[in-house]
Write an enzyme that holds these catalytic residues in place. Structure first.
Site, PDB file in Angstrom:
ATOM      1  N   ARG A  67       0.828  -1.221   0.000  1.00 45.65           N
ATOM      2  CA  ARG A  67       0.000   0.000   0.000  1.00 45.65           C
ATOM      3  C   ARG A  67       0.857   1.264   0.000  1.00 45.65           C
ATOM      4  NH1 ARG A  67      -2.006   1.790   4.569  1.00 45.65           N
ATOM      5  NH2 ARG A  67      -2.563  -0.224   5.470  1.00 45.65           N
ATOM      6  N   TYR A 128     -16.818  15.487 -16.431  1.00 46.84           N
ATOM      7  CA  TYR A 128     -17.209  14.080 -16.334  1.00 46.84           C
ATOM      8  C   TYR A 128     -18.282  13.958 -15.242  1.00 46.84           C
ATOM      9  CZ  TYR A 128     -16.832   9.105 -15.364  1.00 46.84           C
ATOM     10  OH  TYR A 128     -17.114   7.788 -15.161  1.00 46.84           O
ATOM     11  N   ASP A 193      -8.283  17.725 -16.396  1.00 45.48           N
ATOM     12  CA  ASP A 193      -8.514  16.313 -16.692  1.00 45.48           C
ATOM     13  C   ASP A 193      -8.161  16.122 -18.167  1.00 45.48           C
ATOM     14  OD1 ASP A 193      -9.641  13.839 -17.433  1.00 45.48           O
ATOM     15  OD2 ASP A 193     -11.147  13.963 -15.850  1.00 45.48           O
ATOM     16  N   LYS A 218      -9.063   4.692 -19.872  1.00 45.58           N
ATOM     17  CA  LYS A 218      -9.492   5.048 -21.221  1.00 45.58           C
ATOM     18  C   LYS A 218      -8.329   4.872 -22.208  1.00 45.58           C
ATOM     19  CE  LYS A 218     -13.138   6.004 -18.823  1.00 45.58           C
ATOM     20  NZ  LYS A 218     -13.495   7.346 -18.385  1.00 45.58           N
TER      21      LYS A 218
HETATM   22  C1  LIG Z   1     -13.885   7.889 -17.098  1.00 45.45           C
HETATM   23  C2  LIG Z   1     -13.483   9.258 -16.730  1.00 45.45           C
HETATM   24  C3  LIG Z   1     -13.166   9.589 -15.407  1.00 45.45           C
HETATM   25  C4  LIG Z   1     -13.271   8.581 -14.276  1.00 45.45           C
HETATM   26  O1  LIG Z   1     -12.344   7.571 -14.420  1.00 45.45           O
HETATM   27  P1  LIG Z   1     -12.563   6.063 -13.830  1.00 45.45           P
HETATM   28  O2  LIG Z   1     -11.291   5.387 -14.225  1.00 45.45           O
HETATM   29  O3  LIG Z   1     -13.786   5.515 -14.476  1.00 45.45           O
HETATM   30  O4  LIG Z   1     -12.733   6.210 -12.367  1.00 45.45           O
HETATM   31  C5  LIG Z   1     -12.756  10.877 -15.138  1.00 45.45           C
HETATM   32  N1  LIG Z   1     -12.680  11.806 -16.117  1.00 45.45           N
HETATM   33  C6  LIG Z   1     -12.986  11.526 -17.397  1.00 45.45           C
HETATM   34  C7  LIG Z   1     -12.874  12.594 -18.426  1.00 45.45           C
HETATM   35  C8  LIG Z   1     -13.407  10.244 -17.742  1.00 45.45           C
HETATM   36  O5  LIG Z   1     -13.717   9.975 -19.016  1.00 45.45           O
END
Ligand SMILES: *Cc1c(COP(=O)(O)O)cnc(C)c1O
Length: 396
Positions: A67, A128, A193, A218
């Site tokens: 951890r 998001y 982001d 993603k």
């Molecule tokens: C999917 C997504 C998130 C969240 O990510 P997870 O891996 O699903 O927790 C945050 N920001 C954007 C732009 C996303 O597409």
């Protein structure tokens, strides 16, 4: 490493793998240890103290307990940090901190604001759905002011710990001038982001952002089989985030780190091809009577169009369409497609379509929810003729 920084394509292939030859292996080793042997109590205690306060181990130190630190996760962190590092910036002051999911990464950045006594967050919509929900409901003890980019400076108070934005935004691909927004933030850190653009198309740190976050689930992973989140920021912030991660338990698991790292070498080439396919599809949708509007960076001649080619080297591979027939047509289209998969998420090798208002943006307040006729499409690597044929039969 040579003096001259690597090109993106080279960094994507070799980052996080620099020592493999020296160690006589070719594939990245996965370290699954949950605990690590200690040499003696004295040095073990020192290692524990260092890692629990957000430090990184020196060579020969015990990692103590997973951890606190994992070497496979650390490889992914250094690789993504290198890709996000702007030219000329000291690579040692740009560090990655990886979490189990993108939301865990974002939650850690917000929790850090509360911890340092600056719980007020200024957020630029669209965001998001999960991020929007986390902020709107003050789940982590933050207080939010939603503001348009041009109103951010006026929304900042002395309690503001962070400004949050996404560019391109989710799901309508709105672009924000990151450099202008960073100037409006003054001394307040700006978090971008960068999930949709990836460092292949855009490096927010080069435009004045202080913190970059990714849902590595993603494009970074790119294969729809691993979840992860990563924050890239300066060493002081990264140290606080590692300490927070050690005590709240948000570490990415090493097997996912391996899979996400395996996605990196093909990231530039995937983005290039998927973007080319998306440009082709966007142009085709624009010719269809069923489609009232195509949302794709640079398609509309608004002031954000000039950010394509400068801030963002290309428009990316996610687009959205608004159907003339509204919600009913959008819902019907999702069920009629056979090659394109009806599923949330994005950034993988195959084309996905989803209805943001009903799914990813379901938790978003009514005034900020996308329209019912809007569908978001993450364009994959299939030949566009086949994707177009599928949409053609589905429209019919
Ligand atoms: C999917 C997504 C998130 C969240 O990510 P997870 O891996 O699903 O927790 C945050 N920001 C954007 C732009 C996303 O597409």
């Amino acid at each position: 490493m040579s003096e001259k920084p690597w090109h993106m394509a080279t960094a994507a292939v070799h980052a996080g793998r620099e020592d493999l030859v020296e160690n006589g292996v070719h594939a990245v080793p996965i370290d699954l240890s949950t605990t690590n042997p200690l040499r003696d109590v004295e040095s073990g205690g020192r290692s524990y103290e260092n890692l629990a306060t957000g430090g990184r181990p020196s060579s020969g130190d015990s990692a103590v307990y997973r951890r606190l630190w994992n070497p496979t996760v650390a490889r992914l962190e250094s690789a993504v940090a290198l890709l996000e590092c702007p030219a000329g910036r000291d690579t040692d002051d740009v560090q990655g901190v990886a979490f189990g999911t993108g939301m865990a990464a974002i939650a850690a950045v917000l929790t850090d604001c509360v911890r340092v006594g600056k719980p007020h967050i200024v957020a630029v919509r669209p965001l998001y759905g999960g991020t929007d929900h986390l902020l709107e409901h003050s789940i982590l003890g933050t207080e939010v002011t939603f503001a348009a980019a041009e109103d951010v400076a006026a929304a900042i108070t002395e309690r503001t710990g962070l400004v949050v934005c996404e560019s391109p935004g989710n799901p309508t691909l709105d672009l924000i001038d990151i450099a202008a927004l960073a100037r409006a933030c003054g001394d307040v850190p700006l978090m971008v982001d960068n999930t949709f653009a990836t460092p292949v198309l855009q490096k927010p740190l080069a435009w004045g952002a202080s913190i970059v976050v990714h849902s590595a689930t993603k494009y970074i992973g790119g294969h729809g089989d691993a979840m992860g989140g990563i924050v890239v920021t300066d060493s002081a912030t990264a140290t606080r985030l590692r300490a927070l991660r050690a005590i709240t338990g948000g570490l990415l698991d090493p097997f996912s780190a391996y899979l996400l790292l395996r996605g990196l070498p093909t990231l530039p080439i995937r983005i290039r091809q998927q973007q080319e396919n998306a440009m082709h599809l966007a142009a085709w949708f624009a010719t269809r009577a069923e489609v009232e509007r195509v949302y794709y960076p640079g398609v509309h001649a608004d002031e954000s169009a000039e950010l394509v080619g400068t801030q963002m080297s290309g428009p990316g591979a996610v687009l959205a369409i608004e159907l003339a027939g509204g919600y009913d047509s959008a819902a019907r289209l999702c069920s009629q497609l056979t090659l394109v998969t009806h599923a949330v998420s994005l950034g993988g090798f195959d084309t996905l379509i989803q209805h943001p208002a009903a799914l990813t943006h379901r938790p978003v307040a009514a005034e900020a929810k996308p329209g019912g006729g809007i569908l978001r499409i993450s364009v994959g690597l299939e030949h566009t003729d086949d994707v177009i044929a599928d949409f053609t039969q589905a429209f019919a």
